[in-house]
Scaffold this motif. Structure first.
Motif, PDB file in Angstrom:
ATOM      1  N   VAL A 294      42.869  -6.190   3.710  1.00  0.00           N
ATOM      2  CA  VAL A 294      41.517  -6.212   4.269  1.00  0.00           C
ATOM      3  C   VAL A 294      40.600  -7.060   3.394  1.00  0.00           C
ATOM      4  CG1 VAL A 294      39.501  -4.796   4.850  1.00  0.00           C
ATOM      5  CG2 VAL A 294      41.797  -4.014   5.479  1.00  0.00           C
ATOM      6  N   LYS A 295      40.731  -6.934   2.090  1.00  0.00           N
ATOM      7  CA  LYS A 295      39.909  -7.734   1.174  1.00  0.00           C
ATOM      8  C   LYS A 295      40.144  -9.228   1.399  1.00  0.00           C
ATOM      9  CE  LYS A 295      39.097  -8.335  -3.809  1.00  0.00           C
ATOM     10  NZ  LYS A 295      39.505  -7.872  -5.164  1.00  0.00           N
ATOM     11  N   GLU A 296      41.415  -9.620   1.441  1.00  0.00           N
ATOM     12  CA  GLU A 296      41.749 -11.031   1.654  1.00  0.00           C
ATOM     13  C   GLU A 296      41.404 -11.467   3.080  1.00  0.00           C
ATOM     14  OE1 GLU A 296      42.804 -13.185  -0.534  1.00  0.00           O
ATOM     15  OE2 GLU A 296      43.234 -11.882  -2.241  1.00  0.00           O
ATOM     16  N   GLY A 297      41.632 -10.572   4.049  1.00  0.00           N
ATOM     17  CA  GLY A 297      41.314 -10.894   5.436  1.00  0.00           C
ATOM     18  C   GLY A 297      39.831 -11.123   5.645  1.00  0.00           C
ATOM     19  N   LEU A 298      38.994 -10.295   5.001  1.00  0.00           N
ATOM     20  CA  LEU A 298      37.544 -10.473   5.116  1.00  0.00           C
ATOM     21  C   LEU A 298      37.117 -11.817   4.548  1.00  0.00           C
ATOM     22  CD1 LEU A 298      36.193  -6.917   4.210  1.00  0.00           C
ATOM     23  CD2 LEU A 298      35.639  -8.201   6.286  1.00  0.00           C
ATOM     24  N   ASN A 299      37.722 -12.224   3.430  1.00  0.00           N
ATOM     25  CA  ASN A 299      37.388 -13.532   2.861  1.00  0.00           C
ATOM     26  C   ASN A 299      37.643 -14.651   3.859  1.00  0.00           C
ATOM     27  OD1 ASN A 299      36.628 -12.455   0.404  1.00  0.00           O
ATOM     28  ND2 ASN A 299      38.656 -12.676  -0.519  1.00  0.00           N
ATOM     29  N   ARG A 300      38.703 -14.522   4.642  1.00  0.00           N
ATOM     30  CA  ARG A 300      39.045 -15.549   5.623  1.00  0.00           C
ATOM     31  C   ARG A 300      38.203 -15.414   6.887  1.00  0.00           C
ATOM     32  NH1 ARG A 300      42.527 -14.499   2.042  1.00  0.00           N
ATOM     33  NH2 ARG A 300      44.195 -15.918   1.404  1.00  0.00           N
ATOM     34  N   LEU A 301      37.905 -14.170   7.280  1.00  0.00           N
ATOM     35  CA  LEU A 301      37.085 -13.943   8.473  1.00  0.00           C
ATOM     36  C   LEU A 301      35.679 -14.531   8.308  1.00  0.00           C
ATOM     37  CD1 LEU A 301      38.235 -10.334   9.353  1.00  0.00           C
ATOM     38  CD2 LEU A 301      38.187 -12.223  10.978  1.00  0.00           C
ATOM     39  N   ARG A 302      35.174 -14.520   7.095  1.00  0.00           N
ATOM     40  CA  ARG A 302      33.833 -15.071   6.855  1.00  0.00           C
ATOM     41  C   ARG A 302      33.785 -16.571   7.132  1.00  0.00           C
ATOM     42  NH1 ARG A 302      34.261 -11.514   1.880  1.00  0.00           N
ATOM     43  NH2 ARG A 302      33.277  -9.561   2.529  1.00  0.00           N
ATOM     44  N   HIS A 303      34.949 -17.187   7.130  1.00  0.00           N
ATOM     45  CA  HIS A 303      35.031 -18.631   7.424  1.00  0.00           C
ATOM     46  C   HIS A 303      35.992 -18.883   8.584  1.00  0.00           C
ATOM     47  CE1 HIS A 303      33.003 -19.134   3.562  1.00  0.00           C
ATOM     48  NE2 HIS A 303      33.899 -18.326   3.042  1.00  0.00           N
ATOM     49  N   SER A 304      36.116 -17.896   9.468  1.00  0.00           N
ATOM     50  CA  SER A 304      37.105 -17.972  10.541  1.00  0.00           C
ATOM     51  C   SER A 304      36.891 -19.194  11.435  1.00  0.00           C
ATOM     52  CB  SER A 304      37.044 -16.702  11.402  1.00  0.00           C
ATOM     53  OG  SER A 304      37.988 -16.767  12.446  1.00  0.00           O
ATOM     54  N   GLN A 305      38.009 -19.782  11.825  1.00  0.00           N
ATOM     55  CA  GLN A 305      37.973 -20.876  12.786  1.00  0.00           C
ATOM     56  C   GLN A 305      38.299 -20.380  14.197  1.00  0.00           C
ATOM     57  OE1 GLN A 305      36.883 -24.040  11.885  1.00  0.00           O
ATOM     58  NE2 GLN A 305      36.387 -22.774  10.088  1.00  0.00           N
ATOM     59  N   ASN A 306      38.568 -19.076  14.327  1.00  0.00           N
ATOM     60  CA  ASN A 306      38.862 -18.519  15.648  1.00  0.00           C
ATOM     61  C   ASN A 306      37.568 -18.433  16.459  1.00  0.00           C
ATOM     62  OD1 ASN A 306      39.074 -15.939  17.539  1.00  0.00           O
ATOM     63  ND2 ASN A 306      41.151 -16.688  17.214  1.00  0.00           N
ATOM     64  N   GLN A 307      37.548 -19.112  17.589  1.00  0.00           N
ATOM     65  CA  GLN A 307      36.321 -19.183  18.399  1.00  0.00           C
ATOM     66  C   GLN A 307      35.869 -17.797  18.861  1.00  0.00           C
ATOM     67  OE1 GLN A 307      34.451 -21.692  18.769  1.00  0.00           O
ATOM     68  NE2 GLN A 307      35.662 -23.543  18.450  1.00  0.00           N
TER      69      GLN A 307
ATOM     70  N   LEU B 267      39.622 -13.556  24.890  1.00  0.00           N
ATOM     71  CA  LEU B 267      38.549 -13.986  23.997  1.00  0.00           C
ATOM     72  C   LEU B 267      39.134 -14.553  22.702  1.00  0.00           C
ATOM     73  CD1 LEU B 267      35.548 -14.029  22.925  1.00  0.00           C
ATOM     74  CD2 LEU B 267      36.026 -11.756  22.022  1.00  0.00           C
ATOM     75  N   LEU B 268      40.082 -13.831  22.114  1.00  0.00           N
ATOM     76  CA  LEU B 268      40.686 -14.279  20.858  1.00  0.00           C
ATOM     77  C   LEU B 268      41.457 -15.577  21.046  1.00  0.00           C
ATOM     78  CD1 LEU B 268      41.956 -10.886  19.370  1.00  0.00           C
ATOM     79  CD2 LEU B 268      39.732 -12.002  19.085  1.00  0.00           C
ATOM     80  N   GLN B 269      41.914 -15.818  22.275  1.00  0.00           N
ATOM     81  CA  GLN B 269      42.687 -17.026  22.556  1.00  0.00           C
ATOM     82  C   GLN B 269      41.813 -18.178  23.064  1.00  0.00           C
ATOM     83  OE1 GLN B 269      45.465 -15.254  25.333  1.00  0.00           O
ATOM     84  NE2 GLN B 269      47.008 -14.896  23.753  1.00  0.00           N
ATOM     85  N   SER B 270      40.481 -17.985  23.055  1.00  0.00           N
ATOM     86  CA  SER B 270      39.566 -19.014  23.546  1.00  0.00           C
ATOM     87  C   SER B 270      39.741 -20.310  22.762  1.00  0.00           C
ATOM     88  CB  SER B 270      38.107 -18.554  23.419  1.00  0.00           C
ATOM     89  OG  SER B 270      37.856 -17.414  24.204  1.00  0.00           O
ATOM     90  N   ARG B 271      39.630 -21.439  23.469  1.00  0.00           N
ATOM     91  CA  ARG B 271      39.803 -22.738  22.827  1.00  0.00           C
ATOM     92  C   ARG B 271      38.487 -23.516  22.695  1.00  0.00           C
ATOM     93  NH1 ARG B 271      43.156 -20.727  20.790  1.00  0.00           N
ATOM     94  NH2 ARG B 271      45.405 -20.770  21.163  1.00  0.00           N
ATOM     95  N   SER B 272      37.410 -22.990  23.294  1.00  0.00           N
ATOM     96  CA  SER B 272      36.115 -23.676  23.176  1.00  0.00           C
ATOM     97  C   SER B 272      35.028 -22.652  22.875  1.00  0.00           C
ATOM     98  CB  SER B 272      35.764 -24.411  24.473  1.00  0.00           C
ATOM     99  OG  SER B 272      35.438 -23.484  25.497  1.00  0.00           O
ATOM    100  N   LYS B 273      33.942 -23.127  22.247  1.00  0.00           N
ATOM    101  CA  LYS B 273      32.844 -22.230  21.904  1.00  0.00           C
ATOM    102  C   LYS B 273      32.176 -21.683  23.166  1.00  0.00           C
ATOM    103  CE  LYS B 273      28.529 -21.779  19.375  1.00  0.00           C
ATOM    104  NZ  LYS B 273      27.551 -22.380  18.438  1.00  0.00           N
ATOM    105  N   ALA B 274      31.999 -22.525  24.176  1.00  0.00           N
ATOM    106  CA  ALA B 274      31.339 -22.080  25.416  1.00  0.00           C
ATOM    107  C   ALA B 274      32.127 -20.954  26.075  1.00  0.00           C
ATOM    108  CB  ALA B 274      31.189 -23.266  26.373  1.00  0.00           C
TER     109      ALA B 274
ATOM    110  N   ILE C 230      36.338 -14.758  17.425  1.00  0.00           N
ATOM    111  CA  ILE C 230      35.750 -13.991  16.324  1.00  0.00           C
ATOM    112  C   ILE C 230      34.360 -14.533  15.979  1.00  0.00           C
ATOM    113  CG2 ILE C 230      35.945 -13.487  13.857  1.00  0.00           C
ATOM    114  CD1 ILE C 230      37.803 -11.786  15.531  1.00  0.00           C
ATOM    115  N   ARG C 231      34.239 -15.849  15.917  1.00  0.00           N
ATOM    116  CA  ARG C 231      32.935 -16.454  15.591  1.00  0.00           C
ATOM    117  C   ARG C 231      31.897 -16.090  16.652  1.00  0.00           C
ATOM    118  NH1 ARG C 231      33.325 -21.161  12.134  1.00  0.00           N
ATOM    119  NH2 ARG C 231      31.754 -22.247  13.375  1.00  0.00           N
ATOM    120  N   ALA C 232      32.310 -16.082  17.921  1.00  0.00           N
ATOM    121  CA  ALA C 232      31.379 -15.741  19.006  1.00  0.00           C
ATOM    122  C   ALA C 232      30.944 -14.283  18.923  1.00  0.00           C
ATOM    123  CB  ALA C 232      32.030 -16.030  20.356  1.00  0.00           C
ATOM    124  N   LEU C 233      31.875 -13.382  18.595  1.00  0.00           N
ATOM    125  CA  LEU C 233      31.521 -11.963  18.475  1.00  0.00           C
ATOM    126  C   LEU C 233      30.517 -11.746  17.342  1.00  0.00           C
ATOM    127  CD1 LEU C 233      34.850  -9.993  19.027  1.00  0.00           C
ATOM    128  CD2 LEU C 233      32.798  -9.926  20.441  1.00  0.00           C
TER     129      LEU C 233
END
Length: 587
Positions: free
Chosen positions: A253-266, A310-317, A268-271
């Motif tokens: 979780v510690k390492e995952g949070l570090n990556r989530l803060r810079h996530s490239q998954n559209q 949602l997790l599989q989204s390929r665009s921000k829109a 997660i970023r949208a949520l």
């Protein structure tokens, strides 16, 4: 009424403090997290992914990897079948993406909560047969699906099970015999013959371990690179499935949070964006109480496929549109939950259940998908094991939430004849049953329950009795080394006797929290914040100091000695950082 306990575990705190450059106070907190060896302390404070356990230690991992590699190479149609909660959605995402990156022909099926119920069922197997599926990989389910897997075998469909739930068993005289499903490989750390050092991982982590083993075996550059992103979902699963943040769970979780803060998954970023979360301040709290519930809401009130998409989204829109819908669904779920909790409280009163050790509450009008959340809320209020039952399409469905000392799954195994289907673990469970058996189930669960009156009194575990005068910024900084906090690694709490409450004022749009001016026994004035029940605190003051005490406090005329349990932290507001003392309990 609560019972306060001060932890008294022993260790050479001064030596730990010197070796790890921390205060003796924080050394005591570490000992209270059941750490005894210096190597454990080192791992807790400074551990990395390299300190996590090898996936190959999981029983049947080698067989699962071999079968999956063979299926990918042969072009076999593979179907990942998950579950409709966050853990099931994330583990489905992890395994589907991993197989795709290996070049496999794969799709995903998420059971519908209402029409399919939990995990595998005959319908899902039959549909897989019609679709030409040659291999099913389950995630976050399957350990209790022996008959469904036997059906798949009879249709020529091979099955790999990845799960983390309790293994079904039968008691034969003095021996407990596991009932494992007839799959090609069964990866579940709770199996008796599994040598995995830490069985308390969730379905998402089991899936991530399988992906890691596949990456190592195949030497796939694409999958190896993707393991960083997939770790984000293993971390999200761990928090949302309420796993204990101990051992490798905390590191993941510690390492995952570090990556989530810079996530490239559209997705997660949208949520994060629709919920107003600043990525750099993302915490385990946000995963468990903001992002997780949004993903869960689709499986509760609609279909969990929307969360997976949602997790599989390929665009921000595309992601922003889906995230907005999920947030709206979650807001609707919150309102329905509040109404359900009110109905449950009326039911307890009308059926005189205050004396029941185990509360079995039948709310036929409540949406079955909300049973677990309502059970959790009722459990927190009454501190009893709780089952919330609702009317499903076929009979009664329900969810249970337990308290410390009551193993819910084992209790249900002892009363298994009342259930048409059930599963779970020590603290939570799901079930299906006939409506006419509700009364008998309530009686028998209570007759067999061995909890004593003291087990129903909430316990407050205090890490260190520490004066507010001593709780300074240095200790607050050191406490941040212990994050992320959650089940199994709670945020440390401290105690201070006889603070004098002088004044205070209510804060927030609805005036639901307060800031108090207090004076320590050493004569130092401090600010104490309280986010709890203000009405109850007012009643406490009136009961202890007489009528008018509450009004006197808020008008600045207070002189009330109160002992408190508090948390120490730092609050960042408009670019300013201040030390914050947060009252949790009082007496």
């Amino acid at each position: 009424m609560e019972k306060w306990y001060v932890a008294t575990k022993k260790a050479d705190f001064d030596r730990w403090a010197a070796e790890f450059h921390i205060s003796p106070v924080v050394a005591r907190v570490l000992r209270n997290r059941d750490l005894t060896e210096e190597a454990e302390v080192e791992k807790f404070l400074y551990g990395t992914l390299a300190d996590c356990h090898s996936p190959w230690l999981l029983k049947d991992m080698d067989r699962a990897v071999e079968e999956l590699c063979r299926a990918v190479e042969a072009g076999t149609f593979i179907r990942v079948i998950g579950d409709y909660d966050v853990d099931g959605i994330c583990s489905s995402y992890i395994l589907t993406r991993a197989i795709q990156l290996l070049g496999g022909k794969v799709d995903t099926a998420i059971p519908h909560r209402i029409h399919d119920g939990y995990g595998l069922n005959d319908h899902l197997i039959e549909v897989a047969g019609q679709d030409g599926v040659g291999l099913i990989v389950t995630c976050d389910n399957g350990i209790a699906a022996a008959s469904q897997i036997a059906l798949a075998n009879s249709m020529g469909i091979r099955v790999i099970v990845t799960d983390h739930h309790e293994v079904p068993f039968v008691q034969e005289e003095n021996e407990r015999r596991e009932l494992l499903p007839p799959a090609l490989a069964v990866i579940d750390p709770k199996q008796e013959k599994c040598a995995y050092p830490f069985p308390g991982i969730c379905g998402g982590v089991v899936a991530w371990k399988l992906a890691a083993a596949l990456a190592e075996k195949t030497q796939s550059a694409a999958l190896t690179e993707a393991m960083e992103e997939l770790l984000e979902f293993a971390a999200l699963s761990t928090v949302c499935d309420v796993m204990e943040l101990k051992d490798e769970n905390r590191l993941l979780v510690k390492e995952g949070l570090n990556r989530l803060r810079h996530s490239q998954n559209q997705g997660i970023r949208a949520l994060m964006e629709v919920n107003g979360i600043e990525p750099e301040r993302l915490s385990a709290y946000h995963l468990g109480f903001v992002i997780g519930p949004c993903l869960n809401a689709t499986g509760r009130l609609d279909t969990a496929r929307r969360a997976l998409e949602l997790l599989q989204s390929r665009s921000k829109a595309e992601a922003m549109s889906a995230a907005g819908e999920l947030k709206e669904l979650n807001d609707s779920r919150k309102n329905l939950t509040l109404k359900g909790v009110e109905q449950a409280e009326r039911y307890i009163e009308e059926h005189h259940m205050e004396q029941d050790k185990v509360m079995v509450i039948f709310l036929p009008e409540v949406h079955e998908s909300l049973a677990g959340i309502i059970a959790g809320r009722v459990k927190e209020r009454y501190h009893h094991p709780v089952f919330i039952l609702t009317k499903g399409e076929e009979g009664v469905k329900g969810s249970g939430r337990s308290v410390e000392g009551y193993h819910m799954y084992e209790a249900m195994t002892e009363t298994a004849r009342y259930f048409t289907k059930f599963g779970g673990h020590a603290m939570a469970a799901g079930l299906s049953m006939k409506e006419e058996d509700i009364g008998a189930l309530r009686r028998e669960l209570n007759e067999k329950c061995t909890l004593q009156p003291e087990d129903f009194i909430p316990k407050v575990h205090i890490d260190v009795p520490m004066p507010l005068d001593y709780a300074d910024e240095r200790i607050a900084d050191e406490l941040e080394l212990l994050e992320p906090f959650g089940v199994g690694n709670p945020k440390p709490v401290f105690a201070q006797k006889d603070l004098i409450f002088r004044g205070g004022y209510k804060m927030g749009a609805n005036k639901t929290c307060a800031r108090y001016r207090v004076v320590t026994p050493g004569g130092v004035e401090k600010q104490l914040v309280f986010f709890g029940d203000l009405e109850a605190f007012g009643d406490f003051l009136e009961g202890k100091y007489g009528a008018g005490a509450e009004e006197a406090l808020y008008s600045g005329r207070g002189n009330f000695a109160v002992s408190v349990v508090y948390q120490l932290g730092k609050n960042i507001y408009r670019g300013r950082t201040e030390l914050q003392y947060i009252m949790q309990h009082y007496t």
